[in-house]
Scaffold this motif. Structure first.
Motif, PDB file in Angstrom:
ATOM      1  N   ASP A 103       0.841  -1.202   0.000  1.00  0.00           N
ATOM      2  CA  ASP A 103       0.000   0.000   0.000  1.00  0.00           C
ATOM      3  C   ASP A 103       0.875   1.251   0.000  1.00  0.00           C
ATOM      4  OD1 ASP A 103      -2.280  -1.583   0.224  1.00  0.00           O
ATOM      5  OD2 ASP A 103      -2.291  -1.487   2.421  1.00  0.00           O
ATOM      6  N   ASP A 104       0.342   2.329  -0.529  1.00  0.00           N
ATOM      7  CA  ASP A 104       0.988   3.644  -0.449  1.00  0.00           C
ATOM      8  C   ASP A 104       2.377   3.665  -1.080  1.00  0.00           C
ATOM      9  OD1 ASP A 104      -1.099   5.022   1.161  1.00  0.00           O
ATOM     10  OD2 ASP A 104      -0.587   3.463   2.601  1.00  0.00           O
ATOM     11  N   VAL A 105       2.582   2.827  -2.079  1.00  0.00           N
ATOM     12  CA  VAL A 105       3.864   2.794  -2.788  1.00  0.00           C
ATOM     13  C   VAL A 105       3.779   3.730  -3.984  1.00  0.00           C
ATOM     14  CG1 VAL A 105       5.372   1.333  -4.206  1.00  0.00           C
ATOM     15  CG2 VAL A 105       4.446   0.468  -2.033  1.00  0.00           C
ATOM     16  N   GLU A 106       4.872   4.426  -4.274  1.00  0.00           N
ATOM     17  CA  GLU A 106       4.954   5.192  -5.525  1.00  0.00           C
ATOM     18  C   GLU A 106       6.128   4.677  -6.341  1.00  0.00           C
ATOM     19  OE1 GLU A 106       4.138   9.331  -5.184  1.00  0.00           O
ATOM     20  OE2 GLU A 106       4.881   9.814  -7.187  1.00  0.00           O
ATOM     21  N   ILE A 107       5.918   4.507  -7.626  1.00  0.00           N
ATOM     22  CA  ILE A 107       6.950   3.993  -8.545  1.00  0.00           C
ATOM     23  C   ILE A 107       7.113   5.002  -9.672  1.00  0.00           C
ATOM     24  CG2 ILE A 107       7.548   2.121 -10.148  1.00  0.00           C
ATOM     25  CD1 ILE A 107       5.781   0.261  -8.419  1.00  0.00           C
ATOM     26  N   GLY A 108       8.352   5.455  -9.891  1.00  0.00           N
ATOM     27  CA  GLY A 108       8.604   6.561 -10.814  1.00  0.00           C
ATOM     28  C   GLY A 108       8.610   6.164 -12.277  1.00  0.00           C
ATOM     29  N   SER A 109       8.682   7.176 -13.118  1.00  0.00           N
ATOM     30  CA  SER A 109       8.664   7.005 -14.567  1.00  0.00           C
ATOM     31  C   SER A 109       9.784   6.067 -15.018  1.00  0.00           C
ATOM     32  CB  SER A 109       8.877   8.355 -15.260  1.00  0.00           C
ATOM     33  OG  SER A 109       7.928   9.292 -14.829  1.00  0.00           O
ATOM     34  N   CYS A 110       9.468   5.187 -15.949  1.00  0.00           N
ATOM     35  CA  CYS A 110      10.473   4.338 -16.595  1.00  0.00           C
ATOM     36  C   CYS A 110      11.209   3.424 -15.631  1.00  0.00           C
ATOM     37  CB  CYS A 110      11.504   5.191 -17.358  1.00  0.00           C
ATOM     38  SG  CYS A 110      10.783   6.274 -18.585  1.00  0.00           S
ATOM     39  N   SER A 111      10.653   3.175 -14.457  1.00  0.00           N
ATOM     40  CA  SER A 111      11.286   2.205 -13.559  1.00  0.00           C
ATOM     41  C   SER A 111      10.786   0.805 -13.872  1.00  0.00           C
ATOM     42  CB  SER A 111      10.989   2.565 -12.098  1.00  0.00           C
ATOM     43  OG  SER A 111      11.770   3.685 -11.725  1.00  0.00           O
ATOM     44  N   SER A 112      11.609  -0.181 -13.512  1.00  0.00           N
ATOM     45  CA  SER A 112      11.230  -1.569 -13.803  1.00  0.00           C
ATOM     46  C   SER A 112      11.429  -2.428 -12.564  1.00  0.00           C
ATOM     47  CB  SER A 112      12.049  -2.122 -14.973  1.00  0.00           C
ATOM     48  OG  SER A 112      13.418  -1.830 -14.812  1.00  0.00           O
ATOM     49  N   ILE A 113      10.454  -3.261 -12.287  1.00  0.00           N
ATOM     50  CA  ILE A 113      10.522  -4.185 -11.154  1.00  0.00           C
ATOM     51  C   ILE A 113      10.239  -5.574 -11.708  1.00  0.00           C
ATOM     52  CG2 ILE A 113       9.503  -4.797  -8.925  1.00  0.00           C
ATOM     53  CD1 ILE A 113       8.721  -1.863  -8.585  1.00  0.00           C
ATOM     54  N   ASP A 114      11.238  -6.436 -11.621  1.00  0.00           N
ATOM     55  CA  ASP A 114      11.104  -7.756 -12.250  1.00  0.00           C
ATOM     56  C   ASP A 114      10.371  -8.739 -11.345  1.00  0.00           C
ATOM     57  OD1 ASP A 114      12.587  -6.705 -14.320  1.00  0.00           O
ATOM     58  OD2 ASP A 114      14.451  -7.693 -13.741  1.00  0.00           O
ATOM     59  N   ARG A 115       9.693  -9.685 -11.947  1.00  0.00           N
ATOM     60  CA  ARG A 115       9.002 -10.725 -11.195  1.00  0.00           C
ATOM     61  C   ARG A 115      10.009 -11.725 -10.643  1.00  0.00           C
ATOM     62  NH1 ARG A 115       4.931 -11.531 -14.177  1.00  0.00           N
ATOM     63  NH2 ARG A 115       4.072 -13.146 -12.825  1.00  0.00           N
ATOM     64  N   GLY A 116       9.627 -12.456  -9.611  1.00  0.00           N
ATOM     65  CA  GLY A 116      10.515 -13.430  -9.001  1.00  0.00           C
ATOM     66  C   GLY A 116      10.751 -14.648  -9.883  1.00  0.00           C
ATOM     67  N   ALA A 117      11.909 -15.284  -9.660  1.00  0.00           N
ATOM     68  CA  ALA A 117      12.196 -16.545 -10.342  1.00  0.00           C
ATOM     69  C   ALA A 117      11.312 -17.633  -9.737  1.00  0.00           C
ATOM     70  CB  ALA A 117      13.673 -16.892 -10.190  1.00  0.00           C
ATOM     71  N   LEU A 118      11.434 -17.801  -8.443  1.00  0.00           N
ATOM     72  CA  LEU A 118      10.558 -18.656  -7.635  1.00  0.00           C
ATOM     73  C   LEU A 118      10.203 -17.778  -6.445  1.00  0.00           C
ATOM     74  CD1 LEU A 118      12.784 -21.850  -7.542  1.00  0.00           C
ATOM     75  CD2 LEU A 118      10.656 -21.584  -8.815  1.00  0.00           C
ATOM     76  N   GLY A 119       8.978 -17.699  -6.063  1.00  0.00           N
ATOM     77  CA  GLY A 119       8.620 -16.738  -5.016  1.00  0.00           C
ATOM     78  C   GLY A 119       8.616 -15.344  -5.593  1.00  0.00           C
ATOM     79  N   ASP A 120       8.238 -14.384  -4.766  1.00  0.00           N
ATOM     80  CA  ASP A 120       7.914 -13.055  -5.274  1.00  0.00           C
ATOM     81  C   ASP A 120       9.006 -12.014  -5.028  1.00  0.00           C
ATOM     82  OD1 ASP A 120       5.381 -13.919  -6.073  1.00  0.00           O
ATOM     83  OD2 ASP A 120       4.514 -13.548  -4.092  1.00  0.00           O
ATOM     84  N   THR A 121       9.006 -11.014  -5.854  1.00  0.00           N
ATOM     85  CA  THR A 121       9.677  -9.750  -5.577  1.00  0.00           C
ATOM     86  C   THR A 121       8.692  -8.937  -4.737  1.00  0.00           C
ATOM     87  OG1 THR A 121      10.771  -9.885  -7.715  1.00  0.00           O
ATOM     88  CG2 THR A 121      10.702  -7.709  -6.661  1.00  0.00           C
ATOM     89  N   VAL A 122       9.175  -8.323  -3.648  1.00  0.00           N
ATOM     90  CA  VAL A 122       8.259  -7.692  -2.704  1.00  0.00           C
ATOM     91  C   VAL A 122       8.673  -6.238  -2.422  1.00  0.00           C
ATOM     92  CG1 VAL A 122       7.308  -7.786  -0.366  1.00  0.00           C
ATOM     93  CG2 VAL A 122       7.778  -9.916  -1.607  1.00  0.00           C
ATOM     94  N   ILE A 123       7.736  -5.322  -2.616  1.00  0.00           N
ATOM     95  CA  ILE A 123       7.956  -3.904  -2.313  1.00  0.00           C
ATOM     96  C   ILE A 123       7.026  -3.571  -1.140  1.00  0.00           C
ATOM     97  CG2 ILE A 123       7.925  -1.569  -3.245  1.00  0.00           C
ATOM     98  CD1 ILE A 123       9.759  -3.481  -4.817  1.00  0.00           C
ATOM     99  N   GLY A 124       7.623  -3.236   0.005  1.00  0.00           N
ATOM    100  CA  GLY A 124       6.843  -3.051   1.235  1.00  0.00           C
ATOM    101  C   GLY A 124       5.951  -1.816   1.215  1.00  0.00           C
ATOM    102  N   ASP A 125       5.059  -1.746   2.157  1.00  0.00           N
ATOM    103  CA  ASP A 125       4.152  -0.598   2.278  1.00  0.00           C
ATOM    104  C   ASP A 125       4.935   0.700   2.415  1.00  0.00           C
ATOM    105  OD1 ASP A 125       2.025  -2.353   2.312  1.00  0.00           O
ATOM    106  OD2 ASP A 125       1.727  -2.253   4.478  1.00  0.00           O
ATOM    107  N   GLY A 126       4.433   1.725   1.777  1.00  0.00           N
ATOM    108  CA  GLY A 126       4.993   3.065   1.962  1.00  0.00           C
ATOM    109  C   GLY A 126       6.323   3.310   1.281  1.00  0.00           C
ATOM    110  N   VAL A 127       6.784   2.368   0.463  1.00  0.00           N
ATOM    111  CA  VAL A 127       8.069   2.554  -0.229  1.00  0.00           C
ATOM    112  C   VAL A 127       7.895   3.555  -1.370  1.00  0.00           C
ATOM    113  CG1 VAL A 127       9.791   1.420  -1.695  1.00  0.00           C
ATOM    114  CG2 VAL A 127       8.961   0.284   0.384  1.00  0.00           C
TER     115      VAL A 127
END
Lengths: 349, 349, 349
Positions: C211-235
């Motif tokens: 929740d409450d995450v902001e992700i900037g222009s042209c940024s990339s967050i890749d999916r996990g190989a096994l299990g997830d990539t995780v961006i915590g609340d408020g990041v």
């Protein structure tokens, strides 16, 4: 992500697929793939990096893919293979979740130029734009919102995820994967200065991307000024990478995220560039060069091997003291030489 | 890329266009532009960088554009010009392949707000979205899939390639070129901390991009927090560049790929930033500053000149030994000073 | 940007909203928000950074938001608040220009899968594509040209600006903001080498954004190989950031532009990464770590604090001399030790 996969496989089936040797019950079924520590009783796990060997004894996996010499330490069924990481790569595709995904056909909202040639069973997604004289190979998938420029050619069995942009005349080989946000064929950064302002140099070369190439999200590969920018067969490019005009990347190189390569540099075959590496322009790197993360390379490299630049990180107060001294380093070296001279004089007196 | 160009020119025509001096047969026709070593008998080549002078003697080109003092060494027809690189820039546009490209008109699939104002002969591509009160200048081209926000203003003769995003209220001058994947006007990175979490600061400034600016693929220019982010006339920005809120870039700067500039920094006129350069926030760089590739600048610069940071790359084992010592550098400097003191004491005894 | 805002507020209203203490005329109206030096007689300004205190005496603002101890120095009305920067954050939303913006509803040109579930009052823009089984929360806005993959889930009150791409199965929390050009859920960079070529590892994990995450222009967050990539609340993530597969970012971290984080690294809570920072893979950073701009971190960090690497910038000729010496640094350290030994021997004789 909680997506159900309905696939299950017997260990017998997996052993045969991988060419492994089975130690255990071939009739046992597994429905998932996981790490040694995350795996449950319906999963197959793998041990490729010996740093994780400590998790082997306590794994709850149904079976583990591992190198032959570790079979005796495996508390559950074992599939022995010389290169278990490669085995994991093969397994991963068996356990990928099935997506409704990409059906063959051209979505009603796509704009495909009349002169474009679409191979058998292509899938053209919503809002795709395909320019005049473009050629799309059989079974190739063009995701939603992609723009494929005039006279592009994409080989068969390739996959452009959503929102990829290819400028005109870009050539892409077979089995290529291009991720979202990537841009191939934008103008190289070429300008001539007249003493007061910059004048654009038309970038009249193209881009040739080989077979089995993968290009990550938001990466950009510029077209050549004259002649082409060339990405060799089997090259793997991560996200946020920038490749400038007329760069040549040799076959089977791997470029990690945020790499930047300046114009006309040639990278040999089987090179590996760590994350954030920068290569200056007009360099040559021979085959088999590895550059560690965030290094800057400003000279050609003629010997295979591992190269680095920069300084390791440290607490900021220590760093401040050292970084100030870096500015005095040449001075320090001269003072050192003088001290040695004085000592030698002293000794020789 | 194999695209046919049907244009041919006589050397006489090219000489006149460039204001060059011809040595050779003005009636001779050329149909292509190439480097000295790649050129064939129907091409004109150029010699701008004396590092390539060794290729002059053996060129197969029909003619070569070069500086006057090299005419005597040219084995074929010569077009002499003081700034042959600038001449090459002009020629490059003559030899660019003709594209079916961008016809004036609004594509049926575009969504243009009723209150938007489109100049004469604009070209609005497929799936373009143009917001309320946006103004698009005459002959400007908006490529497929672009999103132009509310109240944007784009000058005449500009070109947005496919899949460019302009947020609301972005102002772009005349003859601008913006490449695919670029984003102009996204929120600056502004948050206030309350001791436990970040609170967003609305970014209520805008972005003003001058005339004759080029912005590369996948680059991002954030809108101002209060007041505008400003890109001066004639600025050239390469791919994967990030420009934060309230940055001002002076006229005719050139920013190579992967540059990042933090908030409120002001770069003077005619500056050049090498690939991967980082400028910290709230700095001032005077006119005429050049920063070499991958340098980090954390202090304002008040004198024109060339600046650098970092360390050159070297074999990894040598680098490891040296990088460890970097952490001891302040200590080494103190030991050196102590040695000098001891020597001087010894001498004075 | 010249956009009119019709909002005006009395100082009384603003004081109450902020929980500040008013010194001055509560009935006075302001219509804008500006810096101390730019503010005019209809604006409210703020003083959060004492470096700007020198502008207080001459401000033309109607009122200034500042810390209580500076009220006596304020020549105009004052709103006193312990954290004026936080107060500015709150005010900024009141003065943001009203946009015609995003009306609830699904644009006629959007392609929404039949099995997708749209919450009450969602706004789906032109040319949006939403895949099978995707779930979009109430009041969430999906901007023009976004692609939301199969089985994605986006919480309520979130905002995807134009041309964002989410791959399949990406989970995004409430009140998230994702800027244009960002890509979430692309494949991680995972390949196994068979001795001659790379074999793709299917990336079968996902991405979970809190929740409450902001992700900037042209940024990339890749999916996990096994299990997830995780961006915590408020990041809060700035533009041009790359986050690799299976990275975990703890709650309330702030990542500035051009940061790159390699696979499986775990960043603690309340960390701050400066612009261009690189984190190697498989590291752990504890809570409360700050890394200064363009530093490379190759080891885990177990103590909160500020960390740095690199060298400051300097004039290029000085830098060249010092950078050469860096390659001799280990040698210099050994020479220094030898000198000390010789001195000590000399002293002891």
């Amino acid at each position: 992500m909680k997506m159900m996969t309905s696939q299950t496989y017997t260990l017998e089936e997996l052993t045969r697929t991988l060419g492994a040797t089975l130690h255990g019950d071939g009739a046992q079924r597994v429905s998932g793939l996981a790490t040694l520590s995350d795996a449950g009783p319906d999963d197959i796990a793998f041990l490729a990096n010996r740093a994780y060997q400590r998790f082997l004894g306590e794994t709850r996996a149904a079976a583990v893919l591992l190198p032959p010499d570790l079979v005796s330490e495996c508390p559950v069924s074992a599939l022995a293979l010389d290169n278990p990481y490669l085995g994991y790569a093969h397994l991963s595709h068996l356990f990928a979740p099935p997506l409704a995904g990409h059906r063959p056909g051209v979505h009603a909202s796509a704009c495909v130029a009349e002169s474009a040639v679409l191979g058998k069973d292509v899938s053209i997604g919503p809002n795709v734009v395909i320019g005049e004289h473009a050629v799309i190979g059989e079974r190739t998938v063009i995701g939603a919102g992609c723009s494929v420029g005039e006279a592009c050619s994409i080989g068969s069995d390739s996959l452009l995820h959503a929102n990829v942009t290819l400028y005109h005349g870009v050539i892409v080989g077979q089995r290529a994967i291009i991720h979202s946000g990537a841009v191939v064929g934008g103008d190289g950064f070429g300008f001539a200065h007249d003493g007061s302002a910059w004048h654009k140099i038309a970038q009249i070369g193209g881009v040739v991307v080989g077979d089995d190439v993968e290009i990550g999200s938001c990466s950009s590969i510029d077209r050549g000024a004259l002649g082409d920018t060339v990405i060799g067969d089997g090259v793997k490019i991560d996200s946020q990478v920038q490749i400038a005009h007329n760069v040549h990347i040799g076959e089977h190189c791997a470029l990690a995220g945020c790499v930047g390569i300046a114009g006309s540099t040639r990278v040999g075959r089987h090179c590996q560039l760590g994350g954030g590496v920068g290569l200056a322009g007009h360099l040559e790197l021979c085959d088999g060069v590895q550059i560690t993360g965030m290094s800057l390379v400003t000279n050609s490299i003629h010997e295979p091997g591992v190269y680095s630049s920069g300084t390791g990180s440290m607490p900021n107060d220590l760093w401040r003291r050292n970084a100030v001294r870096f500015k005095q380093l040449d001075q320090m070296a001269r003072r050192l030489t003088r001290l040695e001279r004085d000592r030698d004089r002293g000794t020789s007196q």
